[in-house]
Write a protein that holds these residues in place. Sequence first.
Motif, PDB file in Angstrom:
ATOM      1  N   THR A 167       0.850  -1.177   0.000  1.00 16.73           N
ATOM      2  CA  THR A 167       0.000   0.000   0.000  1.00 16.73           C
ATOM      3  C   THR A 167       0.892   1.235   0.000  1.00 16.73           C
ATOM      4  O   THR A 167       2.124   1.111   0.035  1.00 16.73           O
ATOM      5  CB  THR A 167      -0.927   0.015   1.237  1.00 16.73           C
ATOM      6  N   GLY A 201      -6.545   2.580  -2.243  1.00 19.52           N
ATOM      7  CA  GLY A 201      -7.509   3.517  -2.814  1.00 19.52           C
ATOM      8  C   GLY A 201      -7.295   3.668  -4.308  1.00 19.52           C
ATOM      9  O   GLY A 201      -7.489   4.749  -4.863  1.00 19.52           O
ATOM     10  N   ILE A 226      -8.964  -3.741  -5.708  1.00 17.59           N
ATOM     11  CA  ILE A 226      -7.724  -4.356  -5.250  1.00 17.59           C
ATOM     12  C   ILE A 226      -7.015  -4.890  -6.492  1.00 17.59           C
ATOM     13  O   ILE A 226      -7.628  -5.585  -7.307  1.00 17.59           O
ATOM     14  CB  ILE A 226      -8.019  -5.498  -4.252  1.00 17.59           C
ATOM     15  N   PHE A 241      -8.082   5.836   4.178  1.00 14.17           N
ATOM     16  CA  PHE A 241      -7.970   4.499   3.581  1.00 14.17           C
ATOM     17  C   PHE A 241      -6.734   3.752   4.074  1.00 14.17           C
ATOM     18  O   PHE A 241      -6.805   2.558   4.362  1.00 14.17           O
ATOM     19  CB  PHE A 241      -7.992   4.591   2.049  1.00 14.17           C
ATOM     20  N   GLU A 242      -5.596   4.492   4.138  1.00 16.80           N
ATOM     21  CA  GLU A 242      -4.385   3.870   4.679  1.00 16.80           C
ATOM     22  C   GLU A 242      -3.491   4.967   5.227  1.00 16.80           C
ATOM     23  O   GLU A 242      -3.231   5.954   4.560  1.00 16.80           O
ATOM     24  CB  GLU A 242      -3.606   3.054   3.625  1.00 16.80           C
ATOM     25  N   TYR A 284     -12.782   2.143  -6.475  1.00 20.16           N
ATOM     26  CA  TYR A 284     -11.507   1.554  -6.057  1.00 20.16           C
ATOM     27  C   TYR A 284     -11.571   0.028  -6.187  1.00 20.16           C
ATOM     28  O   TYR A 284     -12.606  -0.585  -5.896  1.00 20.16           O
ATOM     29  CB  TYR A 284     -11.207   1.880  -4.600  1.00 20.16           C
ATOM     30  N   ILE A 319      -3.574  -2.704  -2.270  1.00 21.99           N
ATOM     31  CA  ILE A 319      -4.791  -1.980  -1.864  1.00 21.99           C
ATOM     32  C   ILE A 319      -4.338  -0.609  -1.389  1.00 21.99           C
ATOM     33  O   ILE A 319      -3.548  -0.494  -0.467  1.00 21.99           O
ATOM     34  CB  ILE A 319      -5.631  -2.748  -0.815  1.00 21.99           C
ATOM     35  N   ASP A 323      -9.022   0.587   4.075  1.00 23.68           N
ATOM     36  CA  ASP A 323      -8.418  -0.457   3.229  1.00 23.68           C
ATOM     37  C   ASP A 323      -7.693  -1.509   4.064  1.00 23.68           C
ATOM     38  O   ASP A 323      -7.720  -2.704   3.730  1.00 23.68           O
ATOM     39  CB  ASP A 323      -7.400   0.154   2.258  1.00 23.68           C
TER      40      ASP A 323
END
Length: 250
Positions: free
Chosen positions: A31, A92, A213, A38-39, A211, A90, A52
Motif C-alpha cells: 500500500t 484507494g 484491489i 484508507f491507509e 476503487y 490496496i 483499506d
Amino acid sequence: MKKLSVLLLTVLFVLGAGFSALGQGVLKVATEAGFMPFEYVDAESGELMGFDMDLIRAIGEVLGLEVQIDNISWDGLIPALLNGNYDCLIAGITITPERQGAVDFSEPYFESVLTVVANTGTEISGLEGLAGKTAAVQINTTGDFTASDLADAGELKGVARFDTVADAMQAVLIGVADIVLIDLPVAEAYLAANPQAPLEHAGPVADNEFYGIAVNKNNKALLEQINAALAELKASGTYDQIFQKWFGAN
Ligand code: ARG
C-alpha cells in the motif's frame, strides 16, 4: 489416536496448501499509507490503519491467510506487483482502463469522486474559473490525470506533481500551487485532521470512480479468492461494519 490426529493434521495441511493460491499461507500486500482514511500510519502505534487496511485484513481472515502489508511509494506500487514482490495492492486505487491494461482489479469495493481543495477565501468553486491557476496533485493519480487534461485544454495553467498527498497539500499552503485535485474522502479526512490549515474543499468535481484491489494478471486464482471473500464480507455485514467505522454511515 495420536497417529490418527497426526495423519488428519497432515491431510488438512496439504489440503489447505492446495486450496490457497499462495502456498505459504501469507498474503503479501503493498500500500502507500499517505491516504487517510484508507491507509495511514497511526502516529502512536506506528501501525498501518484505515478502511483499506481493515478490509484487506478481513479478506485475509476469510481466506485463512496471514496478511503482511508493506508501505511503499505510490508510484512504485504497480511495478512492485508486476515484479512479483507482492500478491496484491490496496491503496484507494481507482479502476481505470489504462491500469486494467497492466493489472487485474477485484470487484469495486468503494465508490469515490474527485474534489478541489483550495485556500479558504479564494472563491474557487469546482472546476470553473481555474484558468491561470496551478494544480498540485499526487503523481499518476486520477487527480493528476484530470488536472493534466484540464491543463492541455487550457483550463488550468499548470500541474505540479508530488510523490505524496501531504506534499501536494503543502504546495497550496505555501502558495506554490492554487488547488489540489484529490479524492473527496481523503480531502475531508485531511481537513478534519488539520483543522488549523486554511484550506477548504469545493466539490465533487468529476465523475464517480471506483476503487479495486489490484492483482497480477497471471494470478486469476487469487483474484477469484479475493472477489469471493469480498462477496462474503458484504453478505455477512462485516463490510458494512468496516464502512461504519471509517465513514459513519452507509
Ligand atoms: N484514487 C486515486 C487513484 O487511484 C488516488 C489514489 C492514491 N492512493 C494513495 N494511497 N496515495 O489515482
